[in-house]
Write an enzyme that holds these catalytic residues in place. Sequence first.
Site, PDB file in Angstrom:
ATOM      1  CB  ALA A 189      -0.882  -0.012   1.235  1.00 44.07           C
ATOM      2  N   GLY A 247       0.743  -5.050   0.817  1.00 43.34           N
ATOM      3  CA  GLY A 247      -0.412  -5.132  -0.088  1.00 43.34           C
ATOM      4  C   GLY A 247      -0.064  -5.764  -1.429  1.00 43.34           C
ATOM      5  CD  GLU A 278      -2.239  -7.637   2.595  1.00 47.73           C
ATOM      6  OE1 GLU A 278      -1.907  -6.472   2.285  1.00 47.73           O
ATOM      7  OE2 GLU A 278      -2.933  -7.894   3.590  1.00 47.73           O
ATOM      8  CD  GLU A 338       1.686  -5.630   5.641  1.00 52.89           C
ATOM      9  OE1 GLU A 338       2.498  -6.531   5.956  1.00 52.89           O
ATOM     10  OE2 GLU A 338       0.998  -5.666   4.613  1.00 52.89           O
TER      11      GLU A 338
HETATM   12  N1  CAA Z   1       4.578   3.243  -0.551  1.00 54.50           N
HETATM   13  C1  CAA Z   1       4.994   4.419  -1.085  1.00 54.50           C
HETATM   14  N2  CAA Z   1       6.174   4.588  -1.703  1.00 54.50           N
HETATM   15  C2  CAA Z   1       6.985   3.520  -1.790  1.00 54.50           C
HETATM   16  C3  CAA Z   1       6.633   2.261  -1.253  1.00 54.50           C
HETATM   17  C4  CAA Z   1       5.370   2.151  -0.623  1.00 54.50           C
HETATM   18  N3  CAA Z   1       4.910   0.981  -0.115  1.00 54.50           N
HETATM   19  N4  CAA Z   1       7.649   1.402  -1.465  1.00 54.50           N
HETATM   20  C5  CAA Z   1       8.606   2.100  -2.113  1.00 54.50           C
HETATM   21  N5  CAA Z   1       8.194   3.366  -2.303  1.00 54.50           N
HETATM   22  C6  CAA Z   1       8.945   4.459  -2.956  1.00 54.50           C
HETATM   23  C7  CAA Z   1      10.047   4.977  -2.071  1.00 54.50           C
HETATM   24  O1  CAA Z   1       9.548   5.910  -1.125  1.00 54.50           O
HETATM   25  C8  CAA Z   1      10.958   5.600  -3.093  1.00 54.50           C
HETATM   26  O2  CAA Z   1      10.421   6.841  -3.474  1.00 54.50           O
HETATM   27  P1  CAA Z   1      11.355   8.174  -3.498  1.00 54.50           P
HETATM   28  O3  CAA Z   1      12.349   7.888  -4.606  1.00 54.50           O
HETATM   29  O4  CAA Z   1      10.392   9.272  -3.830  1.00 54.50           O
HETATM   30  O5  CAA Z   1      12.002   8.262  -2.160  1.00 54.50           O
HETATM   31  C9  CAA Z   1      10.832   4.664  -4.292  1.00 54.50           C
HETATM   32  O6  CAA Z   1       9.606   3.958  -4.112  1.00 54.50           O
HETATM   33  C10 CAA Z   1      11.955   3.642  -4.385  1.00 54.50           C
HETATM   34  O7  CAA Z   1      12.003   2.948  -3.148  1.00 54.50           O
HETATM   35  P2  CAA Z   1      13.357   2.795  -2.273  1.00 54.50           P
HETATM   36  O8  CAA Z   1      14.259   3.965  -2.513  1.00 54.50           O
HETATM   37  O9  CAA Z   1      12.964   2.513  -0.868  1.00 54.50           O
HETATM   38  O10 CAA Z   1      13.989   1.500  -2.957  1.00 54.50           O
HETATM   39  P3  CAA Z   1      14.964   0.436  -2.285  1.00 54.50           P
HETATM   40  O11 CAA Z   1      15.481  -0.393  -3.413  1.00 54.50           O
HETATM   41  O12 CAA Z   1      15.950   1.098  -1.403  1.00 54.50           O
HETATM   42  O13 CAA Z   1      14.008  -0.472  -1.368  1.00 54.50           O
HETATM   43  C11 CAA Z   1      12.006  -1.707  -0.829  1.00 54.50           C
HETATM   44  C12 CAA Z   1      12.980  -1.250  -1.932  1.00 54.50           C
HETATM   45  C13 CAA Z   1      12.710  -2.733   0.078  1.00 54.50           C
HETATM   46  C14 CAA Z   1      10.830  -2.396  -1.519  1.00 54.50           C
HETATM   47  C15 CAA Z   1      11.557  -0.500  -0.009  1.00 54.50           C
HETATM   48  O14 CAA Z   1      11.085   0.498  -0.905  1.00 54.50           O
HETATM   49  C16 CAA Z   1      10.465  -0.786   0.976  1.00 54.50           C
HETATM   50  O15 CAA Z   1      10.726  -1.347   2.031  1.00 54.50           O
HETATM   51  N6  CAA Z   1       9.207  -0.373   0.665  1.00 54.50           N
HETATM   52  C17 CAA Z   1       8.096  -0.472   1.577  1.00 54.50           C
HETATM   53  C18 CAA Z   1       7.592  -1.891   1.674  1.00 54.50           C
HETATM   54  C19 CAA Z   1       6.480  -1.968   2.688  1.00 54.50           C
HETATM   55  O16 CAA Z   1       6.654  -1.690   3.863  1.00 54.50           O
HETATM   56  N7  CAA Z   1       5.289  -2.363   2.218  1.00 54.50           N
HETATM   57  C20 CAA Z   1       4.131  -2.502   3.067  1.00 54.50           C
HETATM   58  C21 CAA Z   1       3.286  -1.257   2.988  1.00 54.50           C
HETATM   59  S1  CAA Z   1       1.964  -1.259   4.159  1.00 54.50           S
HETATM   60  C22 CAA Z   1       0.771  -2.256   3.482  1.00 54.50           C
HETATM   61  O17 CAA Z   1       0.912  -2.752   2.377  1.00 54.50           O
HETATM   62  C23 CAA Z   1      -0.439  -2.429   4.340  1.00 54.50           C
HETATM   63  C24 CAA Z   1      -1.467  -3.356   3.834  1.00 54.50           C
HETATM   64  O18 CAA Z   1      -1.404  -4.572   3.992  1.00 54.50           O
HETATM   65  C25 CAA Z   1      -2.656  -2.855   3.196  1.00 54.50           C
END
Ligand code: CAA
Length: 260
Positions: free
Chosen positions: A67, A112, A115, A135
């Site tokens: 998400a 998500g 999921e 999460e």
């Molecule tokens: N939401 C919004 N933006 C996201 C994102 C997310 N879930 N995942 C990545 N991005 C964005 C980053 O903010 C970044 O944007 P900027 O360049 O503007 O800063 C861009 O995508 C590239 O990401 P990274 O620089 O972080 O890339 P990385 O290679 O260093 O890491 C990653 C990759 C491990 C996937 C890391 O991005 C990450 O951990 N992302 C979040 C994953 C996460 O926590 N997902 C769960 C979300 S909560 C959810 O999904 C709840 C639910 O069940 C409904």
Amino acid sequence: MAYENLLIQEENGILVVTINREKALNALNRQTMDELGRFFGEDLPARKDVKGVVLTGAGDKAFVAGADIKEFLDLQDDQGGHLAQKGQNIFFLIERSSVPVIAAVNGFALGGGCELAMACHLRIAGEKARFGQPEVNLGLIPGYGGTQRLIQYIGKTKAMELLLTADMIDAQEALRLGLVNAVVPAGEETRAAKAMLEKIATKGPLAVAKVIESVNAYFDTTADGFQAEVKAFGFTATTRDFREGAAAFVEKRKPDFKGE
Ligand code: CAA
């Protein structure tokens, strides 16, 4: 079908739906969730000629990284439950689609995104794919069905571990655990998913729909799966497709299914 964040390409009755927010690793913001809801709830059911759907993410880094966390920053206290319910409802549309939906997982499938892949009927992973439910790192839990479907696929022991530790697993581990159907070289995910859909498209489409319905009934606590199967079998036995399939077998030819 006009979408801002979904790209839709059609080939031989198969739709390839690409979540197109590469810069945000295809994170599911509100707009994208609404568009998925519109596609699976309205546009796809209206297309009787579609044989299957491949769902994938733009670029070579992510399927869907979850998400959209940035949108969570302005989430009010009373909005979380509503957000999760809405997301679950959209993912149920995918799981209950009468045409098969295959996730072509081309990179990170986190939160998500994992999921979403789990709501699809089948999953083909590229060798660079990574799966996880991170999460708890955010002080959250999965909200789009992750605590339930992960158990369905990999069992309680491993599901509990991944949900509590937020560890990611690679494609081979996902295959070993039964989370994905196949692992293919990176970049081949969509082609492999299409090939699987083309095979399924040679089968009776009403039977395919009833298999999906009956399998889903196993996990529906309000349904009796065995009775759902009896009803679905009874229905398929009345179809012209069944008569055609049986006749083709006896006549040693390929069946010509019409979905009737
Ligand atoms: N939401 C919004 N933006 C996201 C994102 C997310 N879930 N995942 C990545 N991005 C964005 C980053 O903010 C970044 O944007 P900027 O360049 O503007 O800063 C861009 O995508 C590239 O990401 P990274 O620089 O972080 O890339 P990385 O290679 O260093 O890491 C990653 C990759 C491990 C996937 C890391 O991005 C990450 O951990 N992302 C979040 C994953 C996460 O926590 N997902 C769960 C979300 S909560 C959810 O999904 C709840 C639910 O069940 C409904």
